[in-house]
Design an enzyme around this catalytic site. Structure first.
Site, PDB file in Angstrom:
ATOM      1  N   CYS A 102     -29.719  -9.900 -60.597  1.00 44.72           N
ATOM      2  CA  CYS A 102     -29.065 -11.553 -60.265  1.00 44.72           C
ATOM      3  C   CYS A 102     -30.214 -12.544 -60.873  1.00 44.72           C
ATOM      4  O   CYS A 102     -29.926 -13.568 -60.508  1.00 44.72           O
ATOM      5  CB  CYS A 102     -28.454 -11.719 -58.974  1.00 44.72           C
ATOM      6  SG  CYS A 102     -29.883 -11.482 -57.816  1.00 44.72           S
ATOM      7  N   GLU A 125     -30.834   3.409 -50.460  1.00 47.61           N
ATOM      8  CA  GLU A 125     -30.503   2.227 -49.949  1.00 47.61           C
ATOM      9  C   GLU A 125     -31.238   2.072 -48.894  1.00 47.61           C
ATOM     10  O   GLU A 125     -31.275   2.924 -47.809  1.00 47.61           O
ATOM     11  CB  GLU A 125     -28.925   2.280 -49.905  1.00 47.61           C
ATOM     12  CG  GLU A 125     -28.506   0.842 -49.106  1.00 47.61           C
ATOM     13  CD  GLU A 125     -29.022  -0.632 -49.772  1.00 47.61           C
ATOM     14  OE1 GLU A 125     -29.546  -1.321 -48.978  1.00 47.61           O
ATOM     15  OE2 GLU A 125     -28.821  -0.687 -50.793  1.00 47.61           O
ATOM     16  N   CYS A 157     -10.841 -25.485 -53.914  1.00 46.01           N
ATOM     17  CA  CYS A 157     -12.169 -25.050 -54.715  1.00 46.01           C
ATOM     18  C   CYS A 157     -11.696 -24.204 -55.744  1.00 46.01           C
ATOM     19  O   CYS A 157     -10.927 -23.163 -55.418  1.00 46.01           O
ATOM     20  CB  CYS A 157     -13.076 -24.142 -53.800  1.00 46.01           C
ATOM     21  SG  CYS A 157     -14.545 -23.462 -54.599  1.00 46.01           S
ATOM     22  N   GLN A 193     -20.462  -7.632 -54.450  1.00 49.37           N
ATOM     23  CA  GLN A 193     -20.600  -8.577 -55.741  1.00 49.37           C
ATOM     24  C   GLN A 193     -19.680  -9.604 -55.391  1.00 49.37           C
ATOM     25  O   GLN A 193     -18.366  -9.016 -54.941  1.00 49.37           O
ATOM     26  CB  GLN A 193     -20.225  -7.824 -56.843  1.00 49.37           C
ATOM     27  CG  GLN A 193     -21.101  -6.757 -57.156  1.00 49.37           C
ATOM     28  CD  GLN A 193     -22.767  -7.097 -57.845  1.00 49.37           C
ATOM     29  OE1 GLN A 193     -22.831  -8.342 -57.854  1.00 49.37           O
ATOM     30  NE2 GLN A 193     -23.624  -6.108 -57.839  1.00 49.37           N
ATOM     31  N   ASP A 211     -30.040  -1.992 -58.938  1.00 53.90           N
ATOM     32  CA  ASP A 211     -29.435  -3.255 -58.758  1.00 53.90           C
ATOM     33  C   ASP A 211     -30.129  -3.801 -57.479  1.00 53.90           C
ATOM     34  O   ASP A 211     -29.628  -3.769 -56.625  1.00 53.90           O
ATOM     35  CB  ASP A 211     -28.079  -3.247 -58.620  1.00 53.90           C
ATOM     36  CG  ASP A 211     -27.406  -4.368 -58.323  1.00 53.90           C
ATOM     37  OD1 ASP A 211     -27.928  -5.436 -58.741  1.00 53.90           O
ATOM     38  OD2 ASP A 211     -26.140  -4.468 -58.006  1.00 53.90           O
TER      39      ASP A 211
END
Length: 414
Positions: free
Chosen positions: A367, A293, A145, A246, A341
């Protein structure tokens, strides 16, 4: 039936789009300007031959390309590919009437994906391990890959052996592999709820023999030879099993560089949807940080890392569901900088509170260009000006693009 088509555009998912009298036809692995022969059913085409290739067509990096569904645009020259991804962000912003002067795509090199999720299942006494074929649940086994980190590729035979031990029947399951500073962290989801004692012992022995850091099955840690550790800036963090990270370290560094530069000089910063501290621990070198969070394990990893680190400003943490209970404008007024984020759904409720606050500088990381554009529109309506918008190519050769948008209250982009 097989038909000749002229490809007019590249769709959002990387498929070539041919406009026909019956409507659009989507042909994977075809490029704009090409004339192709395709087998068409309804609106989907299977590429049979490229009769007139595009000048931006290049040889793909992977021998599995065209069968494996992990990448959709390996066959596109780098400059054209970068502009296609940048234009995805431009289009999302345009739908909300936002500034379209998007920076050039920050490229991510091959062999840099430190976090990869494979699909696996039992098959005839062994295990298939790879990626799903495009538009299919069929697993394409891979032997290499060009996207994944070399240590993940080198471990493929052992990962396949582990999958064979964990698999129960033909039901597919996921194997997420993360390359950390202390070895591979392997987490499976959707396989056996409980392993038999013999297979459990065999799996543990394999992990220890190969020097992998950790193996967890369905959230249960079977063995941890050494805690998997990553660096956020220069702060070591022991990431939780199956926790968010990430996918590419270079992309994370690019995002963090933009965020920390924008918030430089802020005395008290809020990090919302903070995860395990990607931004919070870097920002704490110069600013007090409050990290919110919803995931308890991620927050615990952040808090432990902050306590162990030397030379950080104070870091406070708060477990909070920011979707259903966002920090209020009054809560936010004590901060002079903020970064958020969120997952793909974005941060609509939280942005409505930020828009009413007095926070001077905001960094938005996303994203999903579509939900980011919605959230930015809320902030702009609330008096923020967009300073810059930078797309980052964390997921090489895929349709996905990360974006960092920087805003200042009352400032218009020059």
């Amino acid at each position: 039936m097989s038909v000749r088509l002229t490809i007019d555009a590249l769709g959002a998912q990387g498929d070539g789009v041919a406009h026909t009298p019956e409507g659009p036809v989507y042909v994977p692995f075809a490029l704009p300007g090409e004339e192709v022969l395709a087998h068409v059913e309804k609106q989907r085409g299977t590429l049979l031959a490229v009769e007139k290739p595009s000048p931006v067509r290049v040889d793909p990096a992977s021998p599995h390309f065209g069968v494996c569904g992990g990448c959709s645009v390996q066959h596109m020259a780098p400059a054209a590919y970068a502009e296609w991804k940048r234009e995805k962000v431009v289009r999302a912003l345009r739908t909300r009437g936002l500034p379209e002067n998007v920076e050039s795509l920050v490229l991510c090199p091959p062999a840099s994906r430190r976090r990869v999720t494979f699909t696996a299942r039992a098959a005839g006494g062994r295990a298939l391990l790879g990626f799903n074929a495009a538009q299919s649940h069929r697993i394409v086994e891979i032997e290499s890959c060009p996207v994944a980190a070399p240590q993940i590729v080198a471990a493929l035979p052992d990962l396949r052996a582990l999958a064979a031990l964990i698999a129960m029947g033909p039901k597919p399951f996921h194997v997420t592999v993360t390359a950390t500073r202390t070895g591979l962290d392997i987490a499976t989801e959707g396989a056996a709820e409980r392993l038999g004692e013999r297979k459990r012992r065999q799996a543990v022995d394999l992990v220890l023999a190969r020097g992998f850091a950790r193996l967890s099955v369905g959230g249960e840690v079977l063995v941890e030879r050494e805690r998997p550790v990553v660096l956020f800036g220069d702060v070591p963090v022991a990431v939780p099993a199956g926790g968010f990270l990430q996918a590419a370290e270079q992309a994370e560094q690019a995002m963090a560089g933009l965020v920390t530069a924008h918030l430089k000089g802020a005395k008290h910063v809020a990090d919302l949807f903070a995860g395990s501290g990607t931004f919070a621990l870097r920002l704490a070198r110069e600013s007090r940080v409050h990290a919110a969070e919803g995931d308890a394990a991620a927050l615990a990893a952040l808090e432990e890392a902050a306590k162990r680190a030397i030379g950080l400003k104070p870091v406070s943490v708060e477990k909070r569901d920011l979707f259903n209970r966002p920090l209020s404008a009054k809560d936010l007024d004590r901060f002079d900088g903020l970064v958020f984020d969120p997952p793909r759904a974005g941060a609509e409720a939280q942005c409505r509170q930020i828009a009413r606050s007095t926070v001077a500088r905001v960094a938005a990381v996303s994203c999903n260009p579509g939900t980011l554009a919605r959230d930015l529109a809320i902030l702009v309506e609330g008096g923020y000006g967009v300073v810059s918008i930078t797309p980052i190519d964390q997921f090489l050769w895929s349709p996905h693009v990360e974006v960092v948008a920087l805003l200042e209250r009352g400032k218009q982009r020059g």
